[in-house]
Design a protein around this motif. Structure first.
Motif, PDB file in Angstrom:
ATOM      1  N   LEU A  37       0.826  -1.211   0.000  1.00 19.90           N
ATOM      2  CA  LEU A  37       0.000   0.000   0.000  1.00 19.90           C
ATOM      3  C   LEU A  37       0.861   1.262   0.000  1.00 19.90           C
ATOM      4  O   LEU A  37       1.780   1.396   0.810  1.00 19.90           O
ATOM      5  N   SER A  38       0.553   2.176  -0.915  1.00 17.03           N
ATOM      6  CA  SER A  38       1.248   3.469  -0.933  1.00 17.03           C
ATOM      7  C   SER A  38       0.233   4.576  -1.194  1.00 17.03           C
ATOM      8  O   SER A  38      -0.786   4.379  -1.856  1.00 17.03           O
ATOM      9  N   VAL A  61      -3.734   6.685  -4.303  1.00 18.08           N
ATOM     10  CA  VAL A  61      -3.490   5.544  -3.438  1.00 18.08           C
ATOM     11  C   VAL A  61      -3.387   4.310  -4.335  1.00 18.08           C
ATOM     12  O   VAL A  61      -4.074   4.214  -5.352  1.00 18.08           O
ATOM     13  N   GLY A  62      -2.494   3.422  -3.985  1.00 12.95           N
ATOM     14  CA  GLY A  62      -2.332   2.187  -4.744  1.00 12.95           C
ATOM     15  C   GLY A  62      -2.130   1.008  -3.808  1.00 12.95           C
ATOM     16  O   GLY A  62      -1.462   1.117  -2.780  1.00 12.95           O
ATOM     17  N   TYR A  63      -2.752  -0.125  -4.173  1.00 13.44           N
ATOM     18  CA  TYR A  63      -2.645  -1.335  -3.363  1.00 13.44           C
ATOM     19  C   TYR A  63      -2.440  -2.510  -4.303  1.00 13.44           C
ATOM     20  O   TYR A  63      -3.154  -2.659  -5.300  1.00 13.44           O
ATOM     21  N   GLN A  71      -5.889   0.910  -7.897  1.00 12.16           N
ATOM     22  CA  GLN A  71      -5.338   2.265  -7.852  1.00 12.16           C
ATOM     23  C   GLN A  71      -6.487   3.265  -7.928  1.00 12.16           C
ATOM     24  O   GLN A  71      -7.486   3.025  -8.616  1.00 12.16           O
ATOM     25  N   ALA A  72      -6.316   4.395  -7.262  1.00 13.00           N
ATOM     26  CA  ALA A  72      -7.309   5.460  -7.321  1.00 13.00           C
ATOM     27  C   ALA A  72      -6.592   6.801  -7.223  1.00 13.00           C
ATOM     28  O   ALA A  72      -5.554   6.913  -6.569  1.00 13.00           O
ATOM     29  N   HIS A  73      -7.138   7.767  -7.912  1.00 14.41           N
ATOM     30  CA  HIS A  73      -6.625   9.123  -7.759  1.00 14.41           C
ATOM     31  C   HIS A  73      -7.750  10.130  -7.919  1.00 14.41           C
ATOM     32  O   HIS A  73      -8.749   9.866  -8.576  1.00 14.41           O
ATOM     33  N   ALA A  74      -7.557  11.260  -7.285  1.00 15.56           N
ATOM     34  CA  ALA A  74      -8.485  12.385  -7.391  1.00 15.56           C
ATOM     35  C   ALA A  74      -7.639  13.639  -7.593  1.00 15.56           C
ATOM     36  O   ALA A  74      -6.788  13.958  -6.763  1.00 15.56           O
ATOM     37  N   ASN A  75      -7.845  14.305  -8.715  1.00 13.73           N
ATOM     38  CA  ASN A  75      -7.085  15.502  -9.052  1.00 13.73           C
ATOM     39  C   ASN A  75      -8.037  16.654  -9.318  1.00 13.73           C
ATOM     40  O   ASN A  75      -9.146  16.459  -9.810  1.00 13.73           O
ATOM     41  N   HIS A  89     -10.870  15.389 -11.831  1.00 15.28           N
ATOM     42  CA  HIS A  89     -10.743  14.051 -12.421  1.00 15.28           C
ATOM     43  C   HIS A  89     -10.553  13.060 -11.287  1.00 15.28           C
ATOM     44  O   HIS A  89      -9.649  13.191 -10.481  1.00 15.28           O
ATOM     45  N   THR A  90     -11.397  12.059 -11.252  1.00 18.93           N
ATOM     46  CA  THR A  90     -11.298  10.976 -10.289  1.00 18.93           C
ATOM     47  C   THR A  90     -11.324   9.670 -11.062  1.00 18.93           C
ATOM     48  O   THR A  90     -12.112   9.517 -11.984  1.00 18.93           O
ATOM     49  N   GLU A  91     -10.444   8.755 -10.698  1.00 14.93           N
ATOM     50  CA  GLU A  91     -10.349   7.496 -11.435  1.00 14.93           C
ATOM     51  C   GLU A  91     -10.025   6.350 -10.484  1.00 14.93           C
ATOM     52  O   GLU A  91      -9.264   6.504  -9.553  1.00 14.93           O
ATOM     53  N   LEU A  92     -10.635   5.212 -10.757  1.00 13.15           N
ATOM     54  CA  LEU A  92     -10.359   3.971 -10.032  1.00 13.15           C
ATOM     55  C   LEU A  92     -10.027   2.918 -11.068  1.00 13.15           C
ATOM     56  O   LEU A  92     -10.766   2.734 -12.036  1.00 13.15           O
ATOM     57  N   THR A  93      -8.900   2.242 -10.884  1.00 15.89           N
ATOM     58  CA  THR A  93      -8.510   1.190 -11.819  1.00 15.89           C
ATOM     59  C   THR A  93      -8.266  -0.107 -11.054  1.00 15.89           C
ATOM     60  O   THR A  93      -7.792  -0.099  -9.921  1.00 15.89           O
ATOM     61  N   VAL A  94      -8.584  -1.193 -11.712  1.00 18.62           N
ATOM     62  CA  VAL A  94      -8.324  -2.530 -11.211  1.00 18.62           C
ATOM     63  C   VAL A  94      -7.593  -3.281 -12.326  1.00 18.62           C
ATOM     64  O   VAL A  94      -8.063  -3.284 -13.462  1.00 18.62           O
ATOM     65  N   SER A  95      -6.456  -3.885 -12.009  1.00 15.27           N
ATOM     66  CA  SER A  95      -5.742  -4.638 -13.041  1.00 15.27           C
ATOM     67  C   SER A  95      -5.318  -5.989 -12.467  1.00 15.27           C
ATOM     68  O   SER A  95      -5.071  -6.136 -11.272  1.00 15.27           O
ATOM     69  N   PHE A  96      -5.253  -6.932 -13.374  1.00 15.59           N
ATOM     70  CA  PHE A  96      -4.878  -8.301 -13.015  1.00 15.59           C
ATOM     71  C   PHE A  96      -3.677  -8.717 -13.858  1.00 15.59           C
ATOM     72  O   PHE A  96      -3.597  -8.411 -15.032  1.00 15.59           O
ATOM     73  N   ALA A  97      -2.744  -9.427 -13.241  1.00 12.90           N
ATOM     74  CA  ALA A  97      -1.602  -9.979 -13.959  1.00 12.90           C
ATOM     75  C   ALA A  97      -1.654 -11.504 -13.825  1.00 12.90           C
ATOM     76  O   ALA A  97      -1.824 -12.025 -12.730  1.00 12.90           O
ATOM     77  N   PHE A  98      -1.517 -12.171 -14.941  1.00 13.20           N
ATOM     78  CA  PHE A  98      -1.579 -13.641 -14.924  1.00 13.20           C
ATOM     79  C   PHE A  98      -0.233 -14.224 -15.289  1.00 13.20           C
ATOM     80  O   PHE A  98       0.521 -13.715 -16.007  1.00 13.20           O
TER      81      PHE A  98
END
Length: 98
Positions: A37-38, A61-63, A71-75, A89-98
């Motif tokens: 977490l950062s 913030v990123g986890y 990840q999420a950010h609000a600017n 601008h507000t964004e939430l991202t979810v990513s998966f690595a396989f």
């Protein structure tokens, strides 16, 4: 950088041969809560002679857990391009690595 915290600052003064002087000031801080977490915050201000000041600030913030990353950010920006306006601008991202 000290321990889990990193701090940065920048000051720029641009005096073009033709045009208005621009003074930029920016600050940022990030903190690694743990390996997963950062969080971070940053701001900048641009002062242009004869115009309104441009102000930008944001939080992120990123986890990560294994192959999953959230990840999420609000600017927010005021007077982008040194003209009167406001942007968010507000964004939430979810990513998966396989």
């Amino acid at each position: 950088a000290m321990g889990a915290a990193t701090v940065g600052a920048q000051r720029t003064d641009t005096d073009p041969a033709a045009g208005n002087d621009i003074e930029n000031t920016a600050y940022g801080i990030s903190f690694s809560v743990n390996d997963d977490l950062s969080i971070s915050y940053g701001m900048s201000e641009a002062e242009l002679d004869g115009a309104v000041n441009q102000d930008i600030k944001g939080f992120s913030v990123g986890y990560s857990m294994g192959g999953l990353t959230l990840q999420a950010h609000a600017n927010e920006g005021d007077n982008i391009g040194n003209v009167a306006n406001n942007h968010k601008h507000t964004e939430l991202t979810v990513s998966f690595a396989f």
